[in-house]
Design a protein around this motif. Structure first.
Motif, PDB file in Angstrom:
ATOM      1  N   ALA A 291      -1.866  25.924 -27.436  1.00 25.95           N
ATOM      2  CA  ALA A 291      -0.928  27.044 -27.352  1.00 25.95           C
ATOM      3  C   ALA A 291      -0.857  27.837 -28.648  1.00 25.95           C
ATOM      4  CB  ALA A 291       0.466  26.521 -26.979  1.00 25.95           C
ATOM      5  N   ALA A 292      -1.060  27.173 -29.786  1.00 28.90           N
ATOM      6  CA  ALA A 292      -1.023  27.874 -31.071  1.00 28.90           C
ATOM      7  C   ALA A 292      -2.235  28.771 -31.269  1.00 28.90           C
ATOM      8  CB  ALA A 292      -0.924  26.867 -32.216  1.00 28.90           C
ATOM      9  N   ALA A 293      -3.319  28.523 -30.527  1.00 31.38           N
ATOM     10  CA  ALA A 293      -4.498  29.398 -30.484  1.00 31.38           C
ATOM     11  C   ALA A 293      -5.107  29.667 -31.853  1.00 31.38           C
ATOM     12  CB  ALA A 293      -4.144  30.722 -29.800  1.00 31.38           C
ATOM     13  N   ALA A 294      -5.225  28.629 -32.665  1.00 28.38           N
ATOM     14  CA  ALA A 294      -5.899  28.780 -33.954  1.00 28.38           C
ATOM     15  C   ALA A 294      -7.280  28.153 -33.951  1.00 28.38           C
ATOM     16  CB  ALA A 294      -5.057  28.152 -35.064  1.00 28.38           C
ATOM     17  N   SER A 295      -7.524  27.275 -32.998  1.00 28.54           N
ATOM     18  CA  SER A 295      -8.815  26.605 -32.877  1.00 28.54           C
ATOM     19  C   SER A 295      -9.172  26.555 -31.403  1.00 28.54           C
ATOM     20  CB  SER A 295      -8.727  25.183 -33.457  1.00 28.54           C
ATOM     21  OG  SER A 295      -9.853  24.419 -33.078  1.00 28.54           O
ATOM     22  N   ILE A 296     -10.305  27.152 -31.051  1.00 33.30           N
ATOM     23  CA  ILE A 296     -10.708  27.245 -29.649  1.00 33.30           C
ATOM     24  C   ILE A 296     -11.970  26.411 -29.442  1.00 33.30           C
ATOM     25  CG2 ILE A 296     -11.148  28.782 -27.716  1.00 33.30           C
ATOM     26  CD1 ILE A 296      -8.482  29.274 -29.211  1.00 33.30           C
ATOM     27  N   PRO A 297     -11.855  25.179 -28.894  1.00 31.74           N
ATOM     28  CA  PRO A 297     -13.052  24.387 -28.620  1.00 31.74           C
ATOM     29  C   PRO A 297     -13.961  25.109 -27.621  1.00 31.74           C
ATOM     30  CG  PRO A 297     -11.079  23.028 -28.506  1.00 31.74           C
ATOM     31  CD  PRO A 297     -10.622  24.446 -28.560  1.00 31.74           C
ATOM     32  N   LEU A 298     -15.256  25.108 -27.895  1.00 35.58           N
ATOM     33  CA  LEU A 298     -16.202  25.834 -27.059  1.00 35.58           C
ATOM     34  C   LEU A 298     -17.095  24.890 -26.251  1.00 35.58           C
ATOM     35  CD1 LEU A 298     -17.232  28.627 -29.611  1.00 35.58           C
ATOM     36  CD2 LEU A 298     -15.450  28.701 -27.836  1.00 35.58           C
ATOM     37  N   TYR A 299     -17.873  24.068 -26.920  1.00 34.77           N
ATOM     38  CA  TYR A 299     -18.826  23.220 -26.206  1.00 34.77           C
ATOM     39  C   TYR A 299     -19.145  21.996 -27.059  1.00 34.77           C
ATOM     40  CZ  TYR A 299     -21.897  25.770 -29.389  1.00 34.77           C
ATOM     41  OH  TYR A 299     -22.456  26.332 -30.516  1.00 34.77           O
ATOM     42  N   GLN A 300     -19.549  20.930 -26.369  1.00 36.77           N
ATOM     43  CA  GLN A 300     -20.002  19.733 -27.069  1.00 36.77           C
ATOM     44  C   GLN A 300     -21.396  20.001 -27.616  1.00 36.77           C
ATOM     45  OE1 GLN A 300     -19.208  16.258 -24.769  1.00 36.77           O
ATOM     46  NE2 GLN A 300     -20.124  14.837 -26.228  1.00 36.77           N
ATOM     47  N   ARG A 301     -21.640  19.586 -28.829  1.00 35.60           N
ATOM     48  CA  ARG A 301     -22.902  19.897 -29.491  1.00 35.60           C
ATOM     49  C   ARG A 301     -24.068  19.159 -28.859  1.00 35.60           C
ATOM     50  NH1 ARG A 301     -22.545  19.252 -35.847  1.00 35.60           N
ATOM     51  NH2 ARG A 301     -24.779  19.265 -35.440  1.00 35.60           N
ATOM     52  N   PRO A 302     -25.208  19.821 -28.708  1.00 31.76           N
ATOM     53  CA  PRO A 302     -26.391  19.128 -28.190  1.00 31.76           C
ATOM     54  C   PRO A 302     -26.936  18.143 -29.210  1.00 31.76           C
ATOM     55  CG  PRO A 302     -26.965  21.346 -28.884  1.00 31.76           C
ATOM     56  CD  PRO A 302     -25.473  21.242 -28.998  1.00 31.76           C
ATOM     57  N   GLN A 303     -27.489  17.058 -28.721  1.00 31.59           N
ATOM     58  CA  GLN A 303     -28.115  16.065 -29.578  1.00 31.59           C
ATOM     59  C   GLN A 303     -29.567  15.917 -29.139  1.00 31.59           C
ATOM     60  OE1 GLN A 303     -26.961  11.797 -29.295  1.00 31.59           O
ATOM     61  NE2 GLN A 303     -26.447  11.982 -31.458  1.00 31.59           N
ATOM     62  N   LEU A 304     -30.477  16.381 -29.957  1.00 27.56           N
ATOM     63  CA  LEU A 304     -31.910  16.352 -29.666  1.00 27.56           C
ATOM     64  C   LEU A 304     -32.606  15.483 -30.707  1.00 27.56           C
ATOM     65  CD1 LEU A 304     -32.376  20.188 -29.044  1.00 27.56           C
ATOM     66  CD2 LEU A 304     -31.940  18.415 -27.341  1.00 27.56           C
ATOM     67  N   THR A 305     -33.349  14.501 -30.229  1.00 28.86           N
ATOM     68  CA  THR A 305     -34.005  13.560 -31.136  1.00 28.86           C
ATOM     69  C   THR A 305     -35.461  13.391 -30.738  1.00 28.86           C
ATOM     70  OG1 THR A 305     -31.913  12.358 -31.419  1.00 28.86           O
ATOM     71  CG2 THR A 305     -33.926  11.247 -32.116  1.00 28.86           C
ATOM     72  N   ALA A 306     -36.355  13.555 -31.700  1.00 30.98           N
ATOM     73  CA  ALA A 306     -37.772  13.290 -31.472  1.00 30.98           C
ATOM     74  C   ALA A 306     -38.023  11.810 -31.709  1.00 30.98           C
ATOM     75  CB  ALA A 306     -38.632  14.128 -32.411  1.00 30.98           C
ATOM     76  N   SER A 307     -38.609  11.148 -30.726  1.00 30.84           N
ATOM     77  CA  SER A 307     -38.841   9.710 -30.802  1.00 30.84           C
ATOM     78  C   SER A 307     -40.307   9.409 -30.488  1.00 30.84           C
ATOM     79  CB  SER A 307     -37.930   8.974 -29.815  1.00 30.84           C
ATOM     80  OG  SER A 307     -38.195   7.594 -29.795  1.00 30.84           O
ATOM     81  N   ARG A 308     -40.907   8.557 -31.299  1.00 30.98           N
ATOM     82  CA  ARG A 308     -42.302   8.199 -31.065  1.00 30.98           C
ATOM     83  C   ARG A 308     -42.426   7.451 -29.743  1.00 30.98           C
ATOM     84  NH1 ARG A 308     -46.571   8.305 -34.222  1.00 30.98           N
ATOM     85  NH2 ARG A 308     -45.337   8.603 -36.134  1.00 30.98           N
ATOM     86  N   ASN A 309     -43.461   7.759 -28.990  1.00 31.30           N
ATOM     87  CA  ASN A 309     -43.708   7.051 -27.738  1.00 31.30           C
ATOM     88  C   ASN A 309     -43.826   5.550 -28.013  1.00 31.30           C
ATOM     89  OD1 ASN A 309     -43.741   9.280 -26.008  1.00 31.30           O
ATOM     90  ND2 ASN A 309     -45.879   9.730 -26.470  1.00 31.30           N
TER      91      ASN A 309
END
Length: 745
Positions: A703-721
């Protein structure tokens, strides 16, 4: 370095603050006893495998941003790498599960519970009888007591970054035997499970010198599946080796090397065999998935990306003609450029071939990106203007823009204090309301900002239109003279001496991402003191098909969409907000989101001046010091929001030196009601009631409208096969002992 994320323990400087007014919150009734947490938006992606399928031995090279300045997680300069080391080598009594909820760690704790509530809260810990430090000493009450005394805040000789929870402890005693520890609290503490994770030995916590200095560079005594072997700052490697005294499931890996590699260099490090596991951004993820697709199709590297992507057949023919032309100087330059380009293409193609040995693991981080509104000064000191900004945003569109291209769930975040799946989560965004252009405009009007209002700056001089647009579209930051170069693409550069105005056609409401949205020229309408302008009679001006008659703009700016309104002004001053964004290579996603937000705000008459600033000054010199109106940054989610989130939303208070102590509340907006709800939640030992109080606090923060959450951050990880039990962990604490490479069949 990406500034999409902000650590929980940031340093702040004081600024002026204007408190928000108290509003009725009709959505509070929605915070019922029913569990609304649901499931995580995305599960972990770690190539889970049973231990009997994993080979014994091997070295895993895992990327970190930097070699940590300290190995003591309770110091101010601790970072993510510090926490990663601690997770592998030190006891954690509780760790997070796949839902982001705290669970007892049986390797250290056989049981823990509140055994007394009156007159004092007493928690009894029963330790695993096999739990010992690497020097052979049993983990016991002496270690608990030393950590409490170091972190209680009573002894200022300890350079601690936080003491939340430890300052509520009255005493720590040995129980009936060496395996029992009794912790007595002088004040009730609901988040007692957050304490002693990690737990350091008394050798580290026992004296200020050991705490402040000795634990920064090395940890002689540990108690995890791994132990610290070497910290090589020159090479950037932290080498962890199996702990021979570990009593739990033996680590599958013989070594775990945490290697400092900047994010922009990780694709090359992966291709060069220097890394096996690394968090990456969307560009690198695309490279790896493209390499895998090429391998499966049997084709070489496509010309749609990489250093040769821009070389069209026409450009290639022109390059050949110049290189073989009669102008020897031009031919020499072009020949050198062709050789350099060929070398870069060969290097890129080789890297693509090597990247076929990796796969991208995808999930969502336990962190969310928000739009922060600085309520300490300017138009945003008025809660109505902040609420108008919030109501102008289509949070669903923003989440889709970031997450859908990555194949991740694209739901906007509904809470400041938890994420879907965590105990405290409930969507309280209804306390503020969804996107509503009409409501946003009504709030602005109520605050005195009207379309067509007089502006004292006066009529622009001839030729000044484009310059004004250029300044507003990307305001150059004095600390980052290069940061605003990216905004030049659409500025007027034809050098004409006209007045900078021209007839423009209509556009749709969703222009291309590369269009700068910072200042869109208004359509002048009648009413509210404005007069409709018609320039169509000028024979030199051409109205494009679908154009809006009468619309005009400084040359080089995009035409307003059909919903754009006239310039808003009050008391002769235009409504314009400074939108600060980082300029570094790892922040493309934030800048793209910022562009979309600017377009959304323009539709309700709110103009933005985008300032692209250097990465190393973005947080310190702008966010923490309050030198912004709008900004994008992220907060991690916590399993204990009553403790960890309180400093982020606490009402700023005057400090002894006359400054304002904002803790971590960089929006400078807080209320007594929110503080009271946090205080009640952290002291309420009934878990359901404590959760309900946290959710009520969240509704009031909305209600105070000072912080507006938008989206959860993507987590991308390169992993060796072939790497198992490692990748995009999501909420869950990594199980270091289970990581390893699959046996060869």
């Amino acid at each position: 370095m990406s500034h999409d994320g902000v650590g929980l323990r940031a340093v702040t400087r004081s600024v002026a603050f204007l408190t928000a007014g108290v509003l009725a919150v009709p959505a509070l009734a929605g915070c019922s006893e029913q569990d609304e947490a649901g499931k995580p938006a995305a599960g972990q992606d770690i190539a889970a495998a049973k231990r009997d399928r994993i080979a014994d031995g091997g070295t895993l090279h895992w990327a970190v941003d930097t070699v940590p300045e300290t190995l003591n997680t309770f110091q101010a300069d601790a970072d993510a790498a510090t926490s990663r080391v601690a997770g592998a080598v030190l006891p954690s009594l509780y760790r997070l599960d796949a839902n982001g909820r705290a669970r007892r760690n049986p390797d250290y704790l056989e049981g823990a519970k509140i055994v007394e509530r009156e007159p004092r809260q007493v928690v009894l810990y029963k330790l695993n009888q096999q739990a010992v430090w690497s020097d052979g000493r049993e983990i016991g009450a002496a270690d608990f007591s030393a950590q409490w005394r170091a972190l209680s805040g009573k002894d200022t000789a300890y350079w601690t970054a936080r003491n939340a929870g430890y300052d509520r402890i009255e005493k720590i005693e040995r129980g009936k035997n060496d395996l029992e520890v009794r912790v007595t609290f002088k004040k009730p503490y609901a988040d007692w499970q957050s304490l002693f994770s990690p737990l350091y030995p008394k050798d580290v916590m026992g004296t200020p010198d050991a705490f402040n200095d000795s634990a920064r560079r090395r940890l002689k005594v540990t108690a995890g599946p791994f132990a610290v072997d070497t910290v090589d700052r020159k090479s950037g490697d932290i080498t962890l080796k199996r702990n021979p005294r570990w009593w739990g499931r033996p680590a599958k890996l013989s070594e775990l090397v945490l290697r400092a590699v900047p994010r922009e260099k990780r694709a090359a490090a992966l291709a060069g065999g220097r890394l096996d596991l690394a968090e990456i951004d969307a560009t690198e993820a695309h490279r790896i998935t493209s390499a895998d697709r090429e391998a499966k199709s049997g084709k070489g590297a496509p010309l749609t990306h990489g250093p040769g992507a821009a070389l069209t057949p026409g450009r290639a023919l022109r390059s050949w003609a110049i290189a073989h032309g009669s102008d020897e100087e031009a031919a020499d330059k072009e020949t050198m450029a062709r050789k350099k380009r060929a070398k870069a293409v060969a290097k890129y193609t080789g890297q693509q071939s090597a990247l076929r040995g990796f796969v991208v693991r995808k999930s969502l981080e336990p962190a969310f990106t928000q739009l922060a509104l600085n309520g300490s000064q300017g138009p945003l000191a008025d809660e109505r203007v902040r609420r108008a900004v919030a109501r102008a945003l289509d949070r669903k569109e923003l989440a889709k823009a970031v997450l859908e291209p990555l194949g991740l769930p694209a739901e906007p975040v509904g809470s400041h204090l938890a994420l879907a799946g965590q105990h405290a989560y409930a969507d309280n965004s209804g306390a503020l309301g969804d996107q509503d252009t009409g409501e946003a405009q009504a709030l602005l009007s109520d605050a005195g900002w009207v379309a067509g209002g007089p502006v004292k700056e006066g009529k622009p001089k001839k030729g000044a239109g484009a310059e004004a647009s250029k300044a507003a579209r990307s305001k150059k930051d004095p600390k980052d003279p290069k940061g605003s170069k990216g905004a030049k693409d659409s500025d007027d550069a034809d050098g004409s001496g006209d007045d900078g105005m021209y007839i423009v056609g209509g556009t749709d409401d969703k222009p291309a991402d590369d269009e700068s949205p910072s200042v869109l020229a208004p359509r002048q309408r009648g009413g509210a003191g404005g007069t409709e302008k018609h320039l169509a009679q000028d024979g030199k001006q051409q109205l494009k098909p679908g154009g809006a008659p009468g619309a005009y703009a400084p040359r080089g700016t995009r035409a307003p969409g059909p919903e754009a309104v006239g310039p808003l002004a009050r008391n002769g001053k235009p409504l314009s907000l400074r939108f600060v964004l980082p300029s570094g290579p790892g922040s493309q996603s934030l800048r793209a989101v910022g562009d979309r937000i600017a377009r959304m705000l323009d539709r309700v008459g709110i103009r933005t001046e985008i300032s692209k600033v250097a990465d190393d000054s973005y947080f310190k010199d702008h966010i923490a010091s309050g030198q912004y109106d709008l900004a994008l940054y992220s907060w991690p989610a916590s399993a204990f929001p009553a403790t960890d989130a309180r400093p982020i939303y606490a009402k700023p208070v005057p400090a002894a030196d006359g400054s304002l102590n904002v803790e971590q509340n960089f929006t400078r907006v807080g209320t007594d009601q929110v503080d009271q709800l946090f205080d009640q939640a952290v002291s309420e030992l009934d878990a359901d009631e404590s959760r309900s109080l946290v959710r009520k606090a969240d509704a009031r923060i909305w209600a105070a409208a000072a912080s507006i959450p938008l989206y959860q951050r993507p987590q991308l990880t390169a992993s060796r096969n072939g790497l198992a039990n490692a990748g995009a962990f999501g909420f869950q604490t990594p199980l270091y002992e289970d990581m390893g490479f699959l046996k060869k069949s």
